[in-house]
Write an enzyme that holds these catalytic residues in place. Structure first.
Site, PDB file in Angstrom:
ATOM      1  N   HIS A 133      34.698 -31.872 -47.379  1.00 48.00           N
ATOM      2  CA  HIS A 133      34.437 -31.808 -45.867  1.00 48.00           C
ATOM      3  C   HIS A 133      35.894 -31.673 -45.404  1.00 48.00           C
ATOM      4  O   HIS A 133      36.884 -32.313 -46.182  1.00 48.00           O
ATOM      5  CB  HIS A 133      34.064 -33.375 -45.369  1.00 48.00           C
ATOM      6  N   HIS A 141      28.487 -33.062 -35.193  1.00 46.21           N
ATOM      7  CA  HIS A 141      29.640 -32.585 -36.043  1.00 46.21           C
ATOM      8  C   HIS A 141      29.131 -33.030 -37.465  1.00 46.21           C
ATOM      9  O   HIS A 141      29.526 -32.082 -38.243  1.00 46.21           O
ATOM     10  CB  HIS A 141      30.933 -32.845 -35.636  1.00 46.21           C
ATOM     11  N   HIS A 142      29.321 -34.346 -37.547  1.00 48.28           N
ATOM     12  CA  HIS A 142      28.956 -34.710 -39.046  1.00 48.28           C
ATOM     13  C   HIS A 142      28.140 -36.272 -38.766  1.00 48.28           C
ATOM     14  O   HIS A 142      28.327 -36.680 -37.850  1.00 48.28           O
ATOM     15  CB  HIS A 142      29.999 -34.829 -39.854  1.00 48.28           C
ATOM     16  N   GLN A 175      26.690 -43.512 -38.857  1.00 49.42           N
ATOM     17  CA  GLN A 175      27.549 -42.971 -38.033  1.00 49.42           C
ATOM     18  C   GLN A 175      27.570 -41.476 -37.351  1.00 49.42           C
ATOM     19  O   GLN A 175      27.232 -40.544 -38.517  1.00 49.42           O
ATOM     20  CB  GLN A 175      29.184 -43.149 -38.379  1.00 49.42           C
ATOM     21  N   MET A 181      40.602 -32.926 -41.810  1.00 50.95           N
ATOM     22  CA  MET A 181      40.442 -33.786 -42.695  1.00 50.95           C
ATOM     23  C   MET A 181      40.340 -33.184 -44.075  1.00 50.95           C
ATOM     24  O   MET A 181      39.904 -32.061 -44.135  1.00 50.95           O
ATOM     25  CB  MET A 181      38.883 -34.315 -42.532  1.00 50.95           C
ATOM     26  N   HIS A 202      37.551 -29.589 -41.658  1.00 45.70           N
ATOM     27  CA  HIS A 202      37.413 -29.104 -40.278  1.00 45.70           C
ATOM     28  C   HIS A 202      37.595 -27.424 -40.503  1.00 45.70           C
ATOM     29  O   HIS A 202      37.376 -27.134 -41.647  1.00 45.70           O
ATOM     30  CB  HIS A 202      37.973 -29.815 -39.250  1.00 45.70           C
ATOM     31  N   HIS A 253      29.215 -38.287 -35.418  1.00 48.65           N
ATOM     32  CA  HIS A 253      30.384 -37.824 -34.570  1.00 48.65           C
ATOM     33  C   HIS A 253      29.789 -36.681 -33.591  1.00 48.65           C
ATOM     34  O   HIS A 253      29.330 -35.519 -34.188  1.00 48.65           O
ATOM     35  CB  HIS A 253      31.239 -37.162 -35.505  1.00 48.65           C
TER      36      HIS A 253
END
Length: 309
Positions: A185, A40-41, A116, A260, A187, A118
């Site tokens: 950013h 997703h990111h 990181q 977000m 969703h 997701h």
């Protein structure tokens, strides 16, 4: 990622690399190795200390109290957290301007990089993932150090409502920053994300647009619209226009069912270190709006709604 197995939906995984402590390195480019069908990111954090000593750990910051059956749970960074790079929606590579680089190592608080990722969906049994980012770097000293300031909000969006999620922070450090790229950013509910430099005067506020973008487009770093230097007492502000077509409240959160509101500002400083301030967050709706903010804003832009289709 070292061939990880995302064993459940909405999993955030982190993996670190340690920077050689007696040398300086300058990152001058980023080449993502991922697709939006898998990830997703991705966020690349600079840390003084990583959140865990494990090779991989579960690191959804908003799920830090969740017990994970396969991975230890910790934040991306234990100390010195800052964002260096972010990617989503099949964004392409990023090259920094000439003589600009992110300083890592000996003379930088960044001693580790933590990736990181997701993962929205659980992987089939036996399938693993090695998504990541290729870093282009040099040891040649760069006269201009790069930094990232993340503007965002908390809060919630009412059902069946178009909402403005807004934040603002006054630059209090005695530094001059030169913006060169921005990234948005959200969703699925985000329609438009905009960032501004606000300067107050006796004649009224001036709102200078840094950049504005539909967050449903590739979430890459785009060139800023205004490269004028930003200095002490200037105000950085961001707004996300969200169209909640659902019949329920949607809160800010880590999963794809949540939302977000983020505006990333990438900048450089000349023969100086980047801002100590790395994040600028507000409580968001229904608690914080520009028109009731302590900065007493006026001449607030109201054209963003015209971009909603």
């Amino acid at each position: 990622m070292p061939n990880v197995y995302p064993h459940r939906d909405e999993l955030y995984l982190c993996t670190p690399i340690r920077i050689a402590p007696k040398q300086n390195f300058y990152i001058v480019g980023f080449k993502p190795n991922a697709t939006m069908h898998t990830a997703h990111h991705m966020l690349l954090y600079g840390c003084s200390e990583p959140g865990s000593n494990d090779p991989v750990w579960s690191c959804g910051e908003m799920q830090s109290n969740m017990i994970d059956k396969m991975y230890t749970t910790a934040s991306p960074c234990r100390s010195g957290s800052q964002i260096v790079y972010a990617w989503a929606r099949d964004a392409p590579s990023l090259e920094l301007p000439p003589e600009v680089g992110f300083l890592l190592g000996r003379d930088s608080p960044i001693k580790y990089l933590v990736l990181q990722v997701h993962y929205m969906s659980k992987f089939p049994e036996g399938k693993t993932d090695n998504s990541g980012v290729f870093l282009k770097y040099t040891q040649e000293p760069m006269p201009r150090q790069a930094g990232v300031l993340l503007l965002g909000t908390s809060g919630a969006i009412r059902p069946d409502t178009v909402e403005h999620m807004e934040t603002a922070c006054t630059l209090k450090e005695d530094k001059v920053i030169h913006p060169f790229a921005f990234r948005t950013h959200t969703h699925g509910l985000g329609k438009l994300v905009s960032g501004y430099v606000v300067r107050k005067s006796m004649k009224g506020d001036s709102w200078n647009l840094i950049g504005s973008k539909d967050p449903q487009l590739p979430q890459m770093f785009y060139p800023v619209q205004n490269t004028d230097p930003i200095s002490k007492f200037d105000i950085l502000a961001a707004r996300c226009v969200m169209n909640n077509t659902r019949h329920e409240f949607v809160k800010i959160g880590a999963t794809n069912k949540d939302e977000m509101c983020n505006f990333y500002l990438m900048y450089w400083v000349e023969n100086d270190s980047p801002l100590k301030t790395k994040y600028c967050f507000s409580a968001g709706p229904p608690y914080y709006y520009w028109n009731t903010a302590p900065e007493n804003f006026n001449r607030i832009p109201d054209t963003d709604d015209m971009n909603i289709v």
